[in-house]
Every structure is written in C-alpha cells, then in structure tokens.
Enzyme design. Sequence first.
Site, PDB file in Angstrom:
ATOM      1  N   GLU A  31      21.463 -51.054  -7.971  1.00 41.47           N
ATOM      2  CA  GLU A  31      20.376 -50.072  -7.849  1.00 41.47           C
ATOM      3  C   GLU A  31      19.207 -50.662  -7.080  1.00 41.47           C
ATOM      4  O   GLU A  31      18.831 -51.825  -7.314  1.00 41.47           O
ATOM      5  CB  GLU A  31      19.936 -49.679  -9.268  1.00 41.47           C
ATOM      6  N   GLY A 119      16.740 -33.808 -10.040  1.00 42.43           N
ATOM      7  CA  GLY A 119      15.854 -34.813 -10.634  1.00 42.43           C
ATOM      8  C   GLY A 119      16.508 -35.606 -11.746  1.00 42.43           C
ATOM      9  O   GLY A 119      15.837 -36.278 -12.525  1.00 42.43           O
ATOM     10  N   GLY A 121      18.887 -37.981 -11.291  1.00 39.70           N
ATOM     11  CA  GLY A 121      19.425 -39.274 -10.843  1.00 39.70           C
ATOM     12  C   GLY A 121      20.896 -39.214 -10.473  1.00 39.70           C
ATOM     13  O   GLY A 121      21.535 -40.245 -10.322  1.00 39.70           O
ATOM     14  N   LEU A 122      21.437 -37.992 -10.332  1.00 42.93           N
ATOM     15  CA  LEU A 122      22.850 -37.850  -9.965  1.00 42.93           C
ATOM     16  C   LEU A 122      22.993 -37.406  -8.514  1.00 42.93           C
ATOM     17  O   LEU A 122      24.059 -36.966  -8.093  1.00 42.93           O
ATOM     18  CB  LEU A 122      23.547 -36.849 -10.891  1.00 42.93           C
ATOM     19  N   SER A 123      21.906 -37.488  -7.783  1.00 36.68           N
ATOM     20  CA  SER A 123      21.919 -37.254  -6.347  1.00 36.68           C
ATOM     21  C   SER A 123      22.269 -35.829  -5.945  1.00 36.68           C
ATOM     22  O   SER A 123      23.123 -35.593  -5.083  1.00 36.68           O
ATOM     23  CB  SER A 123      22.870 -38.235  -5.666  1.00 36.68           C
ATOM     24  N   SER A 125      20.341 -34.189  -4.222  1.00 34.95           N
ATOM     25  CA  SER A 125      19.797 -33.981  -2.877  1.00 34.95           C
ATOM     26  C   SER A 125      20.804 -34.375  -1.794  1.00 34.95           C
ATOM     27  O   SER A 125      20.955 -33.652  -0.808  1.00 34.95           O
ATOM     28  CB  SER A 125      18.461 -34.693  -2.704  1.00 34.95           C
ATOM     29  N   GLU A 158      16.603 -36.404   4.671  1.00 35.85           N
ATOM     30  CA  GLU A 158      15.773 -36.651   3.493  1.00 35.85           C
ATOM     31  C   GLU A 158      14.506 -37.448   3.846  1.00 35.85           C
ATOM     32  O   GLU A 158      13.421 -37.188   3.347  1.00 35.85           O
ATOM     33  CB  GLU A 158      16.592 -37.381   2.427  1.00 35.85           C
ATOM     34  N   ASP A 170      23.556 -42.540  -1.506  1.00 36.19           N
ATOM     35  CA  ASP A 170      23.998 -41.239  -2.013  1.00 36.19           C
ATOM     36  C   ASP A 170      24.891 -40.492  -1.016  1.00 36.19           C
ATOM     37  O   ASP A 170      25.976 -40.033  -1.389  1.00 36.19           O
ATOM     38  CB  ASP A 170      22.784 -40.393  -2.419  1.00 36.19           C
TER      39      ASP A 170
HETATM   40  C1  GLA Z   1      17.995 -42.957  -5.009  1.00 32.27           C
HETATM   41  C2  GLA Z   1      18.099 -43.061  -3.495  1.00 32.27           C
HETATM   42  C3  GLA Z   1      19.139 -44.107  -3.092  1.00 32.27           C
HETATM   43  C4  GLA Z   1      18.936 -45.432  -3.817  1.00 32.27           C
HETATM   44  C5  GLA Z   1      18.745 -45.199  -5.309  1.00 32.27           C
HETATM   45  C6  GLA Z   1      18.376 -46.470  -6.045  1.00 32.27           C
HETATM   46  O1  GLA Z   1      19.169 -42.420  -5.541  1.00 32.27           O
HETATM   47  O2  GLA Z   1      18.468 -41.820  -2.962  1.00 32.27           O
HETATM   48  O3  GLA Z   1      19.107 -44.273  -1.696  1.00 32.27           O
HETATM   49  O4  GLA Z   1      17.889 -46.151  -3.268  1.00 32.27           O
HETATM   50  O5  GLA Z   1      17.739 -44.233  -5.570  1.00 32.27           O
HETATM   51  O6  GLA Z   1      19.461 -47.334  -6.068  1.00 32.27           O
END
Ligand code: GLA
Length: 359
Positions: A31, A119, A121-123, A125, A158, A170
């Site tokens: 991370e 929002g 943390g599962l991406s 976006s 993004e 992501d």
């Molecule tokens: C978000 C960002 C990623 C990465 C993570 C942290 O998900 O989109 O590019 O930096 O945070 O690991």
Amino acid sequence: MRHSNTRLEHGPAGGPSVQAFAPGRVNLIGEHTDYNDGLCLPFAIERGVNVRAEPIRGGTIEAYALDLDERDRFQLGAEEPGEPGDWRCFVRGAAAELRRADIELGPCRLEIAGDVPRGSGLSSSAALSVSLCLALCAVAGAEPPERIALARLCARVENEWCGARTGLLDPLAALFGEAGQAVRIDMRGPRLQAVALDLGGHVLATLDSGAAHTLAGESGYNERREECAAACRELGIDSLRDATRTDGLPEPLGRRVRHVLSENERVDAAVAALAAGDLEALGRLLDASHRSLRDDYEVSVAEVERTVETCKRAGALGARIMGGGFGGSVLALFRPGAELPAGAVAVRPGPSARLAETI
Ligand code: GLA
C-alpha cells in the site's frame, strides 16, 4: 478483450449498443508503494461498474448515473472538468483522454451502474474509468489502447480531471485480474506476474469502517504524495524505490520512507508465504502492514482502528487498512470455517475488465 456480443441492440443512431464491465480491486498488500515505483499484490474482485453505451445522433455524450439518479451532457470535443471527485469528471476525462490518444469517439448515451461502494477503498473510481473507456471505444467501433497504455490513460483521467494523484495500482488490477489469482506488480516497468491465491479454505473479507475517504483535492492522500516527493528531494533520488536509508531525514519524512521500504519487502514476503501455503505468516504480514500504515505512514483513523479490532476479536489472522487510507475498508484474513464479523464480505479474485454480451 474481444467484443463478444451474441445479440446486438441498436441505438437511435442505428449502431449497436455495448456494455462494458470493470471490477473493483482488493490490494492484498503493498500500500502506498505504487506511486513510489514499488511493489503491490492486488486482485480484481467480482463486484464492479457496468457501463452501457448506445450511439445517438448529434454531437454530444449524455451520461446517466443510475445509482445516484444524476445526469451529465456535454459536447464531444469540448469537455470541461467538473467538481473534483464528482463522477462527471470521470466521464469527461475519459472522453477527452481517449480523443487525445487519437481514438475517434462518437456521440452516445451512457448508463452507469455499479456495486462497489464509493469511498470504501475498493477502487470504484478505477472501475468507473476503465469501464467508461472500454464502452466509449466499443460503441464507436474503435480498438481501445493496449492494456498498460489504457491503465496509464485511466490514471491520467483521475489525476488530471478528477484531482486525485492516484497511481497505476487500481487500473492495472482492474485490467489484469484473473479468477483465482492475485497479481504481483513491480511498478518499475511495470512488470506483472500472476500469483496463485490458494488460501486452503481461509477466507479474505472486507469490512467497511463507515468512514468514507476521498483522494481528491486537499486530501491526506495527495499530502502523502507530496511528502514522498519531498523525501526524494532530500535524498537526491527520483523515486523512493532507490532509497537506501531513512536516517538523517526530517520527520515525518523518515517514517514515510520507512513505510515504503518495509512495505515493498512485505509484498515479496507475502508472495513467499502464499507459495509455501503459510497463511499464518500471511496474517502476520497483514498486521505488520497495518502497523506501518498506522504509525509510519499515518493514514489510519479511529473508525478504521475500531474495525481492525473487530476483525481481530473475531479471530482474524491478520487485518489491515486498505487502499488510499483515511477511512474505507479493512481487509482481514480468517481461518477456514470462521464466523465473519457482522457486515464483513468475503472477497475472491475475479476476472478482469471486459465487454459483456448485450441481451
Ligand atoms: C489508492 C490509489 C492507488 C494507491 C492506493 C494506496 O487506491 O488509487 O493508486 O496509491 O490508494 O496503495
């Protein structure tokens, strides 16, 4: 990524409509390393974002976000950025960046729906930008850029249109995920390698902390990126991948660099633990990653700490904050047959982004 429609619908402009899907992702470990040319170990999940596109007459793109019941409409070729973090930025950015890559788009109507909570943390976006790009290309009958180039293009959407300086983690996870596999990504390159995610009956689950995070604008995420750049300047290097020491750096920069270096090591330790079938060791690595993200990188918040404790009390072998931080979901590893805490959702690696059949 072949177009596999069995039956085509026709939009008002006469051309076939298409549907694209891109998955969210779980990052097993690694991370805040992606934008430091480091290592990550994500997998695509089964949930994601669907974009349905049909050609229309005229010169506009019309977008409808079903879950939010919100709309957007803009002239192709005259895309203006929207409010940072708003979904419309992704649509306008995807159209503009594809055109900048010399892909000829056509007017169309887009319908967007997803089941990755925003929002968390599962991406959600990257799932949105990847599915938008695939749908916009397919409805125009154009080949999308090859997948690494497409991941870079999505990161630009993004970064430049949505105000979040996110890295390649992501979009690469969404584009290279495979059922049953995680993918070790060395961002230098990038170089990707499939890693079998054989958990021997153990279960990975996410539990939402309830604190939604944002990565855009004056976010802690963008601040961490600044700090990494400042640490590079202090060390006289271009990337923290080349850092060899943390001593002598002013705080908090020393702690930030220590996280990045130790997290890169944990990624390869996790790959080794998986190869050896040592799930207890994998759990300890998740815990160590969490401590580093909490104490050295300082991206945790009270809600996340409570959620990690909930998982540990439920017997998790390891639990950690996941994604950009400052909220979002916790990832935890449970023994076979364990009872998951209320609200936890088991996650498995699923296939990558694709065009779907339109029926
Ligand atoms: C978000 C960002 C990623 C990465 C993570 C942290 O998900 O989109 O590019 O930096 O945070 O690991």
